[in-house]
Design an enzyme around this catalytic site. Structure first.
Site, PDB file in Angstrom:
ATOM      1  N   MET A 106       1.269   2.546   6.083  1.00 28.11           N
ATOM      2  CA  MET A 106       0.814   1.484   5.199  1.00 28.11           C
ATOM      3  C   MET A 106       1.542   0.184   5.535  1.00 28.11           C
ATOM      4  O   MET A 106       2.530   0.179   6.231  1.00 28.11           O
ATOM      5  CB  MET A 106       1.034   1.862   3.741  1.00 28.11           C
ATOM      6  CG  MET A 106       2.463   2.265   3.368  1.00 28.11           C
ATOM      7  SD  MET A 106       3.670   0.941   3.219  1.00 28.11           S
ATOM      8  CE  MET A 106       2.996   0.040   1.848  1.00 28.11           C
ATOM      9  N   THR A 120       0.828  -1.213   0.000  1.00 28.23           N
ATOM     10  CA  THR A 120       0.000   0.000   0.000  1.00 28.23           C
ATOM     11  C   THR A 120       0.865   1.266   0.000  1.00 28.23           C
ATOM     12  O   THR A 120       1.968   1.256   0.513  1.00 28.23           O
ATOM     13  CB  THR A 120      -0.869   0.008   1.261  1.00 28.23           C
ATOM     14  OG1 THR A 120      -1.612  -1.190   1.297  1.00 28.23           O
ATOM     15  CG2 THR A 120      -1.756   1.210   1.321  1.00 28.23           C
ATOM     16  N   VAL A 121       0.351   2.380  -0.517  1.00 32.21           N
ATOM     17  CA  VAL A 121       1.021   3.678  -0.394  1.00 32.21           C
ATOM     18  C   VAL A 121       0.116   4.614   0.389  1.00 32.21           C
ATOM     19  O   VAL A 121      -1.093   4.626   0.229  1.00 32.21           O
ATOM     20  CB  VAL A 121       1.359   4.304  -1.762  1.00 32.21           C
ATOM     21  CG1 VAL A 121       2.442   3.504  -2.469  1.00 32.21           C
ATOM     22  CG2 VAL A 121       0.151   4.470  -2.650  1.00 32.21           C
TER      23      VAL A 121
END
Length: 537
Positions: A437, A356-357
Site C-alpha cells: 500500500m 491505504t491498508v
C-alpha cells in the site's frame, strides 16, 4: 518505557519468514491480524478472516483507512480467481461545470467536495455473502470489540496519527472538520504510542453495518446521517448516490512473467501500471538484485508505464485505449525499446498506433484473499459523519477538470484509483496474495516484490525487507537509505536525479503469503516499515 523509547531502535533487527499449515493472516497491525486469525479458529474461511481484519483495521489503523473508504479484493476460491471492485462513483451533483461555476480550478484534497461514494462496507457484505462461512455479525465482532473496549496505539500508528493532527490544524479550519477533532484528538491531542484509544461511535456503526449486511449504510439510517451532514456543509454526496452503488465483480487481468501469472484488478485501479512495467522486462535477465543496471531498468520501465497510466487509466468504459492494447506484446516491445543507458523523461505512448491498508489471508483449505482498502491521503477528506465514526474518503481529488482527459470528472463516474491488490499463480495453481500500500508507490512496490520473488529468489520476508526505490516524476527517483551507495552514484551518473531518504514510510507497506503447491504449507512475510504482523496457526 516512555513514548520516545517506542520510536527508538538503535540496532538492526531481522524477522524470519513465518510458516504455518492451517491458516495465516498478514496485516500492518498485529491486532487486526489476530482478529482475522480468531475468525479462522472459529470456523471461518480466508474470506471471513479478510473481512474481519479489514473491519478491524478501520479501528486500529484509522490513519490509513476507515469505514468511509473504498476496497478491492482478489479471491482464490475453488481453484478460480475472482475480482471485486468496491470503489464508489462521483455524486450525481458533482460535475466540472458545477465546480467551475463555484470558482473551483482544482478539486481540493479535503472537505466534502472530493468525497465519493464509499465502497468498503458493501465490499465486506458482498464478500461475506458470496464466499463466507460465518455471518457478517460474527465476522465484524472483533472490530466492534476493539472499538468499544479500546486498544493501545502501536509505534508507527502513533507516529502518523500525531503527524496528521499537527498538519490538519493548519489545513482544516471549517466546521465540517470538528467531528474529526472530537473523535481522533481526544483531550485536544493525538494519542501516543501505548496510550489507549476507543470509539463507541465506531462500535455502534460497525454493529449496524453487520446487522443490516451494510444496507443501513447505503439506504438506511447511516445513509440519512451522511446525507444530512453533506447538505449542511455544502457537500455534493446524497443518499440517492449511496442507494445507486453496488460492488462489481470483475475479471482480473494478468501478464505472464517468466513462468508465472501476475494478476491485478482491471481499471479504474492502477494495477495495470505494474503489469505494463513487468511486461516490458519479462524478456530481460538480471545478474543480481543489488546491481545498478537492475535498478535502472526497473525505474525506466516504471516511468513509461506510469506515463501511460496517468494518461489513460480511469473507469474502463471511459478509457480511450484498451487494457488489451496497453498489455499487448507489441506495445511492450515498443516501450521497452525506449529504455537506454541514460535516464529518460517519460511521455505516454499510443498503443492504438503501434495515503491505504493491505492484508493477505489464507486458510487450510487452499482459499486465499488479497484485500486492500483506503480513505486516501491518510485520514481521507477530514470529514467525519457526526455520531458515527465514519471518516469519509477523498478519492474525488484524483479526477481531472480537463473535459478532454480520460479521467475527467463526470457524475456517476469512478476515478483513477491508487489501491491495488495483487495475486500470483503458476500453471493454474495459486501461489498467493501480495500487495504494497501507499499511494502511487503501490505499482512500484508490486513490481519490486514480484521481481524479488521470481528473478532473485527471495522468500516473502526478505522480499519485503529489501531496500526500495520510488520514481516521483521526470528523472527524479528517491532511494531508501539502505540502497548501497555505489548504486546511488551509478544511477546519478546515468542521469537520474537521485535523492536518498531515511524516512522509510514513503516506500509503502506490504504483506505476502505464498503457498507451496506440493505441501500446502504457507509462508508469510510482513512489513518491517510499520507495525506489521503475521498471525498463523
Amino acid at each position: 518505557m516512555n513514548t520516545d523509547q517506542a520510536h527508538t531502535y538503535p540496532y538492526a533487527s531481522t524477522r524470519n519468514v513465518t510458516f504455518a499449515k492451517n491458516g495465516m493472516v498478514a496485516t500492518s497491525q498485529p491486532l487486526a491480524a489476530q482478529a482475522g486469525l480468531d475468525i479462522l479458529k472459529q470456523g471461518g474461511n480466508a474470506v471471513d478472516a479478510a473481512v474481519a481484519a479489514a473491519a478491524a483495521l478501520t479501528v486500529v489503523e484509522p490513519t490509513s483507512n476507515g469505514i468511509g473508504g473504498d476496497a478491492f479484493a482478489l479471491v482464490w476460491m475453488k481453484d478460480e480467481l475472482h475480482g471485486l471492485n468496491a470503489s464508489g462513483q462521483a455524486p450525481e451533483k458533482l460535475s466540472i461545470e458545477t465546480l467551475k461555476a463555484a470558482g473551483v480550478e482544482e478539486i481540493p484534497k479535503f472537505g466534502l467536495t472530493p468525497v465519493t461514494v464509499p465502497g468498503a462496507p458493501a465490499a465486506w457484505a458482498e464478500l461475506s455473502e458470496k464466499f463466507g462461512k460465518l455471518t457478517l455479525e460474527e465476522t465484524l465482532a472483533p472490530a466492534v470489540k476493539l472499538a468499544r473496549e479500546g486498544f493501545p496505539l502501536s509505534p508507527t500508528l502513533a507516529k502518523y496519527w500525531n503527524k496528521a493532527a499537527v498538519a490538519y490544524q493548519k489545513a482544516w479550519q471549517g466546521e465540517e472538520f470538528n467531528e474529526w477533532y472530537r473523535i481522533f484528538t481526544p483531550d485536544g491531542k493525538a494519542p501516543q504510542a501505548g496510550e489507549m484509544w476507543h470509539s463507541e461511535d465506531h462500535a455502534r456503526t460497525l454493529e449496524e453495518i453487520a446487522s443490516t449486511k451494510a444496507a443501513s449504510f447505503y439506504s438506511g439510517s447511516l445513509a440519512e446521517k451522511l446525507d444530512s451532514f453533506s447538505r449542511k456543509h455544502g457537500g455534493y454526496i446524497r443518499k440517492s448516490d449511496l442507494e445507486a452503488f453496488k460492488p462489481e465483480w470483475v475479471k482480473p487481468i494478468s501478464v505472464r512473467y517468466k513462468g508465472y501469472d501476475v494478476w491485478e484488478i482491471p481499471p479504474n485501479g492502477q494495477g495495470l501500471v505494474a503489469l505494463m512495467a513487468l511486461n516490458m522486462l519479462k524478456e530481460d535477465s538480471f545478474a543480481a538484485r543489488e546491481d545498478e543496471a537492475t535498478y535502472h531498468h526497473q525505474i525506466e520501465a516504471m516511468k513509461l508505464a506510469f506515463a501511460d497510466g496517468e494518461t489513460y487509466i480511469t473507469e474502463e468504459k471511459h478509457m480511450s485505449r484498451s487494457v488489451e492494447a496497453l498489455l499487448s506484446k507489441e506495445y511492450a516491445a515498443e516501450r521497452r525499446s525506449l529504455i537506454g543507458d541514460e535516464a529518460l523523461t517519460p511521455e505516454a505512448g499510443d498503443p492504438s498506433a503501434s495515503g491505504t491498508v493491505y492484508l493477505a489471508a489464507a486458510d487450510g483449505d487452499g482459499n486465499m484473499v488479497s484485500f486492500i482498502q483506503s480513505n486516501y491521503m491518510g485520514f481521507g477528506s477530514g470529514a467525519v459523519v457526526p455520531g458515527t465514526g465514519i471518516a469519509l474518503q477523498n478519492r474525488g481529488h484524483n479526477f481531472s477538470l480537463d473535459p478532454n482527459h480520460d479521467n475527467a470528472l463526470q457524475p456517476g463516474k469512478k476515478t483513477f484509483h491508487t489501491i491495488i491488490p495483487g495475486f500470483l499463480t503458476k500453471n493454474g495453481e495459486a501461489i498467493g496474495p501480495f500487495g504494497v500500500m501507499g499511494g502511487f508507490m503501490q505499482p512500484q512496490g508490486h513490481m519490486q516484490m514480484i521481481m524479488n520473488t521470481i528473478d532473485f529468489g527471495l522468500n516473502p520476508q526478505a522480499s519485503l525487507d529489501a531496500p526500495r526505490w520510488q520514481w516521483m516524476s521526470g528523472k527524479k527517483v528517491v532511494l531508501e537509505h539502505s540502497v548501497p551507495n555505489h548504486i546511488a552514484q551509478a544511477l546519478a551518473a546515468r542521469g537520474h536525479e537521485v535523492q536518498l531518504t531515511h524516512d522509510s514510510g514513503m516506500f509503502g507497506r506490504g504483506q505476502i503469503i505464498w503457498k507451496d503447491p506440493k505441501t500446502g504449507v504457507l509462508q508469510g512475510g510482513t512489513e518491517p516499515r510499520t507495525d506489521g504482523s503475521v498471525a498463523a496457526y
